[in-house]
Design a protein around this motif. Structure first.
Motif, PDB file in Angstrom:
ATOM      1  N   THR A 236      42.973  41.290  45.849  1.00  0.00           N
ATOM      2  CA  THR A 236      44.156  41.675  46.536  1.00  0.00           C
ATOM      3  C   THR A 236      45.169  40.780  47.337  1.00  0.00           C
ATOM      4  O   THR A 236      44.660  39.569  47.465  1.00  0.00           O
ATOM      5  N   THR A 238      45.647  40.764  50.309  1.00  0.00           N
ATOM      6  CA  THR A 238      45.218  40.870  51.672  1.00  0.00           C
ATOM      7  C   THR A 238      43.707  40.307  51.629  1.00  0.00           C
ATOM      8  O   THR A 238      43.223  40.256  52.927  1.00  0.00           O
ATOM      9  N   GLY A 329      49.877  43.984  45.177  1.00  0.00           N
ATOM     10  CA  GLY A 329      48.662  45.136  45.116  1.00  0.00           C
ATOM     11  C   GLY A 329      47.643  44.541  44.925  1.00  0.00           C
ATOM     12  O   GLY A 329      46.954  43.670  45.505  1.00  0.00           O
ATOM     13  N   ALA A 330      46.945  45.414  43.811  1.00  0.00           N
ATOM     14  CA  ALA A 330      45.240  45.025  43.731  1.00  0.00           C
ATOM     15  C   ALA A 330      44.931  45.098  42.308  1.00  0.00           C
ATOM     16  O   ALA A 330      45.738  45.680  41.476  1.00  0.00           O
ATOM     17  N   ASP A 391      48.880  49.562  43.099  1.00  0.00           N
ATOM     18  CA  ASP A 391      49.613  49.191  44.146  1.00  0.00           C
ATOM     19  C   ASP A 391      48.586  49.005  45.354  1.00  0.00           C
ATOM     20  O   ASP A 391      49.063  48.372  46.284  1.00  0.00           O
ATOM     21  N   ASN A 392      47.655  49.583  45.318  1.00  0.00           N
ATOM     22  CA  ASN A 392      46.432  49.245  46.317  1.00  0.00           C
ATOM     23  C   ASN A 392      45.154  49.158  45.726  1.00  0.00           C
ATOM     24  O   ASN A 392      45.182  49.833  44.528  1.00  0.00           O
ATOM     25  N   GLU A 426      40.078  48.158  55.449  1.00  0.00           N
ATOM     26  CA  GLU A 426      41.442  48.280  55.366  1.00  0.00           C
ATOM     27  C   GLU A 426      41.911  49.681  55.406  1.00  0.00           C
ATOM     28  O   GLU A 426      43.098  50.047  55.438  1.00  0.00           O
ATOM     29  N   ASN A 428      42.084  51.527  52.921  1.00  0.00           N
ATOM     30  CA  ASN A 428      42.974  51.603  51.696  1.00  0.00           C
ATOM     31  C   ASN A 428      42.818  53.054  50.794  1.00  0.00           C
ATOM     32  O   ASN A 428      41.828  53.523  50.852  1.00  0.00           O
TER      33      ASN A 428
END
Length: 428
Positions: A236, A238, A329-330, A391-392, A426, A428
Motif C-alpha cells: 500500500t 501508506t 492504492g493497494a 484504490d484501497n 487504518e 480501510n
C-alpha cells in the motif's frame, strides 16, 4: 528482445506476466516455469540446482537478458558464469549473493558498515554457542538461532530461552533440523515489532527504492502456526511514510551498495531488506538478494512502467535516472496452499476454477503447478497466488478473496486474514 527467466514459482510468473506486457519483449523463455507461466512463456524443464544445465540453456537460447529469480542459482554463481560468456543477467554475483547465502557474512557486513541490526554472535561449535549465549546475559530471554546457509525458510528457530537455543543449535550442527549439517550458525537477540519488506533496485553504485510490502509468514490466521515461505502479502501507499522510505534507502540500501563496492564486490539486482520496526527504530532482520515471494506478485501488479526498463536499469548501471510509475492504492496476494503445508502434502491434485471469470484487476499467479495432460494439477506446497489491485486495501482484499473462492483442489488451505494489521490500523 528475448528474455529468459530462471525459476518456476509465483515470483517468476509475476515477472513474466509484467514483461509480457512490454512492447520491447518479443519472447519469454522460462526454466523450468510452471503451468501458469506456460500461458506467456515457453517453458523448458531445467533444474534450478543444475548450474551446468542452466548455463547450457542460456548459451543455446542466446537471450538479450536473463533474469535469475530464486536464491539457489545466485548462490551457485549462475550470474558469474553468464558474465564470463558475455550474456547479460539480472542478479548479483555469487560473492555479492553472500548477503543472503551466508547470514554470518551479512551480520558482519552490517556491523562493519554501521547498518542497524540486532546484536548477534557467530558460532562454529557448541562451545562457541555456550559462550555466545553468555553475551545475551538473561538466560530466560528469547534468542533467534539461524543456520548460516540457505535453508529454504527452515533455518531459523525462535528459541524461548537459552536452553531451547542450545537444543536448536545442536539440531542445526547435527543436521537433524535441516537434513544437512551446517558448520556455522548465528545467535541473535529477539526483536519485537512489525515486519516490513523493503525493496531497492541496485546497479552497483545506486540504490533506488521500490514499492514496499508486508508478508504473512505463519501458516495460520492470527499469525499462528509454523513459518512458511509466505501465505500472502500486500503493498500500500501508506505501509511506510515517505520519510521512512528515504531513511531506509539512505541508511540501509545505499550503505549496502557503497559497502559492497568498497569491498570489491559490486551489488547489482534486487536488494530485499527484511526490516523490523522496533521501539529502538528500524533494524534489518535479514537480506535477500532477489525478489520476495509472495511480495513480488503484489508489487508487479502495482507497476505501471515497462518492467523491462526496471531490469535493464540495474544491469546497465542506469538505476539513478530511472523513473517508475506505480498504481496508487493497494495490491494484495493471497496464497492457496496444499493441505499439510509447510509439512508433508500431496501433489498431482487436479485444480478446478482456473478458467472462471475474475474481478477486474485480479490475476492468478501459479507457484506450484504442473500439467498432467491438459489438466493443471498441484506440484508444490504453495500452489497459487490470487492477486488484486484496488484504490484501497479492503477493496483489493475483496477482489482477491472473490477470486480464490472460485478455485478448488483437495485440501486447499488459505489464510482469510491477509492484511489484518493494516485494516485494523487504518480502518480501510
Amino acid at each position: 528482445m528475448k528474455v529468459l527467466i530462471i525459476g518456476g514459482g509465483g515470483r517468476e510468473h509475476a515477472m513474466a506476466w509484467a514483461l509480457h506486457k512490454s512492447s520491447r519483449v518479443t519472447e519469454i523463455v522460462a526454466a523450468p516455469g510452471n503451468a501458469g507461466m506456460a500461458q506467456v512463456a515457453r517453458c523448458v524443464p531445467v533444474a534450478q540446482t543444475d548450474l551446468e544445465a542452466m548455463v547450457a540453456l542460456c548459451v543455446a537460447e542466446a537471450p538479450g537478458l536473463v533474469i535469475v529469480g530464486p536464491e539457489v542459482p545466485l548462490a551457485l554463481g549462475l550470474v558469474d558464469e553468464l558474465a564470463a560468456r558475455k550474456i547479460r543477467a539480472f542478479g548479483p554475483t555469487k560473492a555479492a549473493a553472500q548477503l543472503e547465502s551466508s547470514k554470518a557474512f551479512a551480520k558482519d557486513f552490517m556491523e562493519r558498515h554501521e547498518i542497524p541490526t540486532a546484536r548477534y554472535r557467530v558460532c562454529t561449535s557448541m562451545e562457541h554457542v555456550r559462550m555466545g549465549l553468555a553475551f545475551f546475559e538473561n538466560p530466560s530471554s528469547p534468542i533467534v538461532v539461524k543456520a548460516d546457509g540457505l535453508a529454504a525458510g527452515k533455518g531459523v528457530v525462535m528459541a524461548a530461552n537459552h536452553a531451547e537455543a542450545l537444543a536448536a543449535a545442536e539440531e542445526i550442527f547435527s543436521g537433524s533440523l535441516l537434513g544437512t549439517t551446517q558448520q556455522t550458525l548465528v545467535l541473535e537477540e529477539f526483536l519485537e515489532g512489525e515486519e516490513v519488506s523493503f525493496f531497492a533496485l541496485c546497479d552497483g553504485k545506486h540504490a533506488i527504492p521500490l514499492a514496499a510490502a508486508q508478508d504473512h509468514k505463519r501458516v495460520g490466521e492470527g499469525d499462528t502456526g509454523p513459518n512458511t515461505g509466505g501465505m500472502g502479502a500486500y503493498s500500500t501507499d501508506t505501509l511506510i511514510t515517505p520519510e521512512m522510505r528515504t531513511w531506509m534507502t539512505k541508511e540501509v540500501a545505499q550503505k549496502v551498495v557503497h559497502g559492497m563496492r568498497e569491498e570489491g564486490v559490486p551489488f547489482q539486482g534486487i536488494l530485499f531488506c527484511g526490516m523490523m520496526m522496533t521501539a529502538r527504530g528500524p533494524m534489518v532482520l535479514e537480506f535477500n538478494t532477489r525478489w520476495g515471494d509472495p511480495e513480488t506478485q503484489a508489487i508487479m501488479m502495482r507497476l505501471e512502467s515497462d518492467a523491462l526498463d526496471l531490469f535493464e536499469a540495474a544491469v546497465d548501471g542506469k538505476a539513478e535516472g530511472l523513473r517508475l510509475a506505480w498504481k496508487p492504492g493497494a495490491s494484495v496476494c493471497v496464497i492457496a496452499a496444499s493441505g499439510g503445508y509447510p509439512g508433508s502434502y500431496a501433489t498431482a491434485l487436479p485444480i478446478s476454477g482456473l478458467d472462471e471469470d475474475l474481478p477486474t484487476g485480479t490475476e492468478i499467479f501459479h507457484s506450484g503447478t504442473a500439467f498432467e495432460g491438459k489438466q493443471v494439477v498441484t506440484a508444490g506446497g504453495r500452489v497459487l497466488g490470487v492477486t488484486a489491485t484496488a484504490d484501497n486495501l479492503r477493496r483489493a482484499l475483496g477482489k482477491a478473496y472473490e477470486g480464490i473462492a472460485g478455485i478448488s483442489f483437495e485440501k486447499m488451505q488459505f489464510r482469510r486474514d491477509i492484511g489484518h494489521r493494516a485494516l485494523g490500523r487504518e480502518g480501510n
